[in-house]
Design a protein around this motif. Structure first.
Motif, PDB file in Angstrom:
ATOM      1  N   HIS A  18       0.804  -1.220   0.000  1.00  0.00           N
ATOM      2  CA  HIS A  18       0.000   0.000   0.000  1.00  0.00           C
ATOM      3  C   HIS A  18       0.843   1.278   0.000  1.00  0.00           C
ATOM      4  CE1 HIS A  18       0.741  -0.574   4.312  1.00  0.00           C
ATOM      5  NE2 HIS A  18       0.511   0.714   4.446  1.00  0.00           N
ATOM      6  N   LYS A  19       2.142   1.182   0.170  1.00  0.00           N
ATOM      7  CA  LYS A  19       3.024   2.352   0.176  1.00  0.00           C
ATOM      8  C   LYS A  19       3.712   2.577  -1.170  1.00  0.00           C
ATOM      9  CE  LYS A  19       2.761   3.518   4.553  1.00  0.00           C
ATOM     10  NZ  LYS A  19       2.335   4.828   4.995  1.00  0.00           N
ATOM     11  N   VAL A  20       3.653   1.597  -2.062  1.00  0.00           N
ATOM     12  CA  VAL A  20       4.401   1.671  -3.311  1.00  0.00           C
ATOM     13  C   VAL A  20       3.927   2.839  -4.189  1.00  0.00           C
ATOM     14  CG1 VAL A  20       4.939   0.446  -5.464  1.00  0.00           C
ATOM     15  CG2 VAL A  20       5.007  -0.761  -3.274  1.00  0.00           C
ATOM     16  N   GLU A  21       2.631   2.992  -4.341  1.00  0.00           N
ATOM     17  CA  GLU A  21       2.113   4.062  -5.189  1.00  0.00           C
ATOM     18  C   GLU A  21       2.523   5.437  -4.664  1.00  0.00           C
ATOM     19  OE1 GLU A  21      -2.103   5.754  -6.963  1.00  0.00           O
ATOM     20  OE2 GLU A  21      -2.062   3.798  -5.995  1.00  0.00           O
ATOM     21  N   GLY A  22       2.418   5.634  -3.369  1.00  0.00           N
ATOM     22  CA  GLY A  22       2.820   6.905  -2.771  1.00  0.00           C
ATOM     23  C   GLY A  22       4.302   7.180  -2.944  1.00  0.00           C
ATOM     24  N   MET A  23       5.114   6.132  -2.814  1.00  0.00           N
ATOM     25  CA  MET A  23       6.551   6.306  -2.976  1.00  0.00           C
ATOM     26  C   MET A  23       6.891   6.625  -4.432  1.00  0.00           C
ATOM     27  SD  MET A  23       9.072   6.551  -0.926  1.00  0.00           S
ATOM     28  CE  MET A  23       8.323   5.856   0.510  1.00  0.00           C
ATOM     29  N   ALA A  24       6.164   6.026  -5.371  1.00  0.00           N
ATOM     30  CA  ALA A  24       6.377   6.338  -6.786  1.00  0.00           C
ATOM     31  C   ALA A  24       6.017   7.794  -7.068  1.00  0.00           C
ATOM     32  CB  ALA A  24       5.550   5.400  -7.654  1.00  0.00           C
ATOM     33  N   ALA A  25       4.954   8.284  -6.455  1.00  0.00           N
ATOM     34  CA  ALA A  25       4.564   9.684  -6.622  1.00  0.00           C
ATOM     35  C   ALA A  25       5.631  10.605  -6.033  1.00  0.00           C
ATOM     36  CB  ALA A  25       3.211   9.936  -5.971  1.00  0.00           C
ATOM     37  N   THR A  26       6.177  10.218  -4.902  1.00  0.00           N
ATOM     38  CA  THR A  26       7.248  11.002  -4.277  1.00  0.00           C
ATOM     39  C   THR A  26       8.461  11.056  -5.195  1.00  0.00           C
ATOM     40  OG1 THR A  26       6.481  10.425  -2.069  1.00  0.00           O
ATOM     41  CG2 THR A  26       8.750  11.183  -2.256  1.00  0.00           C
ATOM     42  N   ALA A  27       8.807   9.926  -5.790  1.00  0.00           N
ATOM     43  CA  ALA A  27       9.952   9.873  -6.705  1.00  0.00           C
ATOM     44  C   ALA A  27       9.740  10.802  -7.891  1.00  0.00           C
ATOM     45  CB  ALA A  27      10.167   8.444  -7.183  1.00  0.00           C
ATOM     46  N   ALA A  28       8.520  10.839  -8.398  1.00  0.00           N
ATOM     47  CA  ALA A  28       8.212  11.695  -9.542  1.00  0.00           C
ATOM     48  C   ALA A  28       8.306  13.177  -9.184  1.00  0.00           C
ATOM     49  CB  ALA A  28       6.819  11.370 -10.073  1.00  0.00           C
ATOM     50  N   GLN A  29       8.123  13.516  -7.925  1.00  0.00           N
ATOM     51  CA  GLN A  29       8.152  14.911  -7.480  1.00  0.00           C
ATOM     52  C   GLN A  29       9.561  15.390  -7.097  1.00  0.00           C
ATOM     53  OE1 GLN A  29       5.355  16.926  -7.216  1.00  0.00           O
ATOM     54  NE2 GLN A  29       4.085  15.303  -8.073  1.00  0.00           N
ATOM     55  N   MET A  30      10.493  14.487  -6.932  1.00  0.00           N
ATOM     56  CA  MET A  30      11.836  14.839  -6.441  1.00  0.00           C
ATOM     57  C   MET A  30      12.521  15.916  -7.273  1.00  0.00           C
ATOM     58  SD  MET A  30      13.146  13.460  -3.723  1.00  0.00           S
ATOM     59  CE  MET A  30      12.313  12.428  -2.566  1.00  0.00           C
ATOM     60  N   HIS A  31      12.365  15.867  -8.593  1.00  0.00           N
ATOM     61  CA  HIS A  31      13.078  16.824  -9.446  1.00  0.00           C
ATOM     62  C   HIS A  31      12.580  18.257  -9.256  1.00  0.00           C
ATOM     63  CE1 HIS A  31       9.520  15.966 -11.865  1.00  0.00           C
ATOM     64  NE2 HIS A  31       9.743  17.108 -12.472  1.00  0.00           N
ATOM     65  N   ARG A  32      11.411  18.418  -8.634  1.00  0.00           N
ATOM     66  CA  ARG A  32      10.862  19.759  -8.387  1.00  0.00           C
ATOM     67  C   ARG A  32      11.417  20.408  -7.134  1.00  0.00           C
ATOM     68  NH1 ARG A  32       4.510  18.605  -9.646  1.00  0.00           N
ATOM     69  NH2 ARG A  32       4.803  18.052 -11.823  1.00  0.00           N
ATOM     70  N   LEU A  33      12.023  19.625  -6.270  1.00  0.00           N
ATOM     71  CA  LEU A  33      12.534  20.158  -5.008  1.00  0.00           C
ATOM     72  C   LEU A  33      13.827  20.930  -5.232  1.00  0.00           C
ATOM     73  CD1 LEU A  33      11.987  17.092  -2.652  1.00  0.00           C
ATOM     74  CD2 LEU A  33      10.510  19.085  -2.927  1.00  0.00           C
ATOM     75  N   THR A  34      14.014  21.976  -4.455  1.00  0.00           N
ATOM     76  CA  THR A  34      15.274  22.713  -4.503  1.00  0.00           C
ATOM     77  C   THR A  34      16.337  21.912  -3.754  1.00  0.00           C
ATOM     78  OG1 THR A  34      14.889  23.909  -2.434  1.00  0.00           O
ATOM     79  CG2 THR A  34      14.021  24.911  -4.479  1.00  0.00           C
ATOM     80  N   PHE A  35      17.580  22.306  -3.943  1.00  0.00           N
ATOM     81  CA  PHE A  35      18.665  21.633  -3.237  1.00  0.00           C
ATOM     82  C   PHE A  35      18.476  21.762  -1.729  1.00  0.00           C
ATOM     83  CE2 PHE A  35      22.913  21.393  -1.383  1.00  0.00           C
ATOM     84  CZ  PHE A  35      23.317  20.157  -1.869  1.00  0.00           C
ATOM     85  N   ALA A  36      18.068  22.948  -1.270  1.00  0.00           N
ATOM     86  CA  ALA A  36      17.841  23.168   0.162  1.00  0.00           C
ATOM     87  C   ALA A  36      16.740  22.251   0.691  1.00  0.00           C
ATOM     88  CB  ALA A  36      17.497  24.625   0.426  1.00  0.00           C
ATOM     89  N   GLN A  37      15.696  22.069  -0.094  1.00  0.00           N
ATOM     90  CA  GLN A  37      14.615  21.173   0.326  1.00  0.00           C
ATOM     91  C   GLN A  37      15.099  19.726   0.409  1.00  0.00           C
ATOM     92  OE1 GLN A  37      11.914  22.443  -2.776  1.00  0.00           O
ATOM     93  NE2 GLN A  37      10.502  23.303  -1.249  1.00  0.00           N
ATOM     94  N   LEU A  38      15.949  19.326  -0.532  1.00  0.00           N
ATOM     95  CA  LEU A  38      16.495  17.970  -0.483  1.00  0.00           C
ATOM     96  C   LEU A  38      17.368  17.775   0.756  1.00  0.00           C
ATOM     97  CD1 LEU A  38      17.434  17.377  -4.226  1.00  0.00           C
ATOM     98  CD2 LEU A  38      15.664  16.187  -2.914  1.00  0.00           C
ATOM     99  N   VAL A  39      18.182  18.777   1.069  1.00  0.00           N
ATOM    100  CA  VAL A  39      19.043  18.687   2.254  1.00  0.00           C
ATOM    101  C   VAL A  39      18.184  18.622   3.518  1.00  0.00           C
ATOM    102  CG1 VAL A  39      20.763  19.925   3.633  1.00  0.00           C
ATOM    103  CG2 VAL A  39      21.026  19.763   1.148  1.00  0.00           C
ATOM    104  N   ALA A  40      17.126  19.428   3.568  1.00  0.00           N
ATOM    105  CA  ALA A  40      16.225  19.389   4.719  1.00  0.00           C
ATOM    106  C   ALA A  40      15.556  18.025   4.830  1.00  0.00           C
ATOM    107  CB  ALA A  40      15.170  20.491   4.603  1.00  0.00           C
ATOM    108  N   MET A  41      15.196  17.442   3.697  1.00  0.00           N
ATOM    109  CA  MET A  41      14.569  16.123   3.710  1.00  0.00           C
ATOM    110  C   MET A  41      15.545  15.065   4.223  1.00  0.00           C
ATOM    111  SD  MET A  41      12.703  14.080   0.617  1.00  0.00           S
ATOM    112  CE  MET A  41      11.151  14.952   0.671  1.00  0.00           C
ATOM    113  N   VAL A  42      16.793  15.167   3.809  1.00  0.00           N
ATOM    114  CA  VAL A  42      17.816  14.227   4.290  1.00  0.00           C
ATOM    115  C   VAL A  42      17.939  14.323   5.805  1.00  0.00           C
ATOM    116  CG1 VAL A  42      20.312  13.813   4.344  1.00  0.00           C
ATOM    117  CG2 VAL A  42      19.144  14.053   2.162  1.00  0.00           C
ATOM    118  N   ALA A  43      17.960  15.540   6.328  1.00  0.00           N
ATOM    119  CA  ALA A  43      18.088  15.726   7.777  1.00  0.00           C
ATOM    120  C   ALA A  43      16.891  15.119   8.513  1.00  0.00           C
ATOM    121  CB  ALA A  43      18.221  17.207   8.107  1.00  0.00           C
ATOM    122  N   ARG A  44      15.696  15.331   7.974  1.00  0.00           N
ATOM    123  CA  ARG A  44      14.489  14.791   8.616  1.00  0.00           C
ATOM    124  C   ARG A  44      14.459  13.269   8.554  1.00  0.00           C
ATOM    125  NH1 ARG A  44       9.583  18.117   6.275  1.00  0.00           N
ATOM    126  NH2 ARG A  44       8.443  16.912   7.822  1.00  0.00           N
TER     127      ARG A  44
END
Length: 92
Positions: A18-44
């Motif tokens: 039940h998590k696969v579809e959501g994770m695929a959607a997250t993967a598709a959205q990754m390219h829209r994130l700024t570098f700062a947002q990616l770094v913040a996500m890594v920290a979280r």
């Protein structure tokens, strides 16, 4: 296949169905994130993984299965961020 790619595949395989579809959607959205947002996500994600590890050490029994599912999801999220950062760095 690199060791990281292999780990990413295993992380995805460990996801509950039940998590696969959501994770695929997250993967598709990754390219829209700024570098700062990616770094913040890594920290979280890193904080969440540390909290899950601490909880696992203090808890045995019925919570272990839930923590396994959470850990699989966090590993997959970590792999997505890692892959996006590598893509942006030219696959170095």
């Amino acid at each position: 296949m690199t060791n990281i790619e292999s780990q990413n595949i295993h992380a995805a395989l460990d996801l509950p169905a039940h998590k696969v579809e959501g994770m695929a959607a997250t993967a598709a959205q990754m390219h829209r994130l700024t570098f700062a947002q990616l770094v913040a996500m890594v920290a979280r994600i890193d904080r969440s993984r540390a909290n899950a590890k601490d909880t696992r050490a203090a808890t045995e029994g019925p919570m272990s299965e839930a923590l396994d599912r959470i850990d699989a999801q966090l590993c997959c999220m970590w792999a997505l961020v890692e892959a996006e950062l590598e893509r942006r760095m030219g696959g170095r």
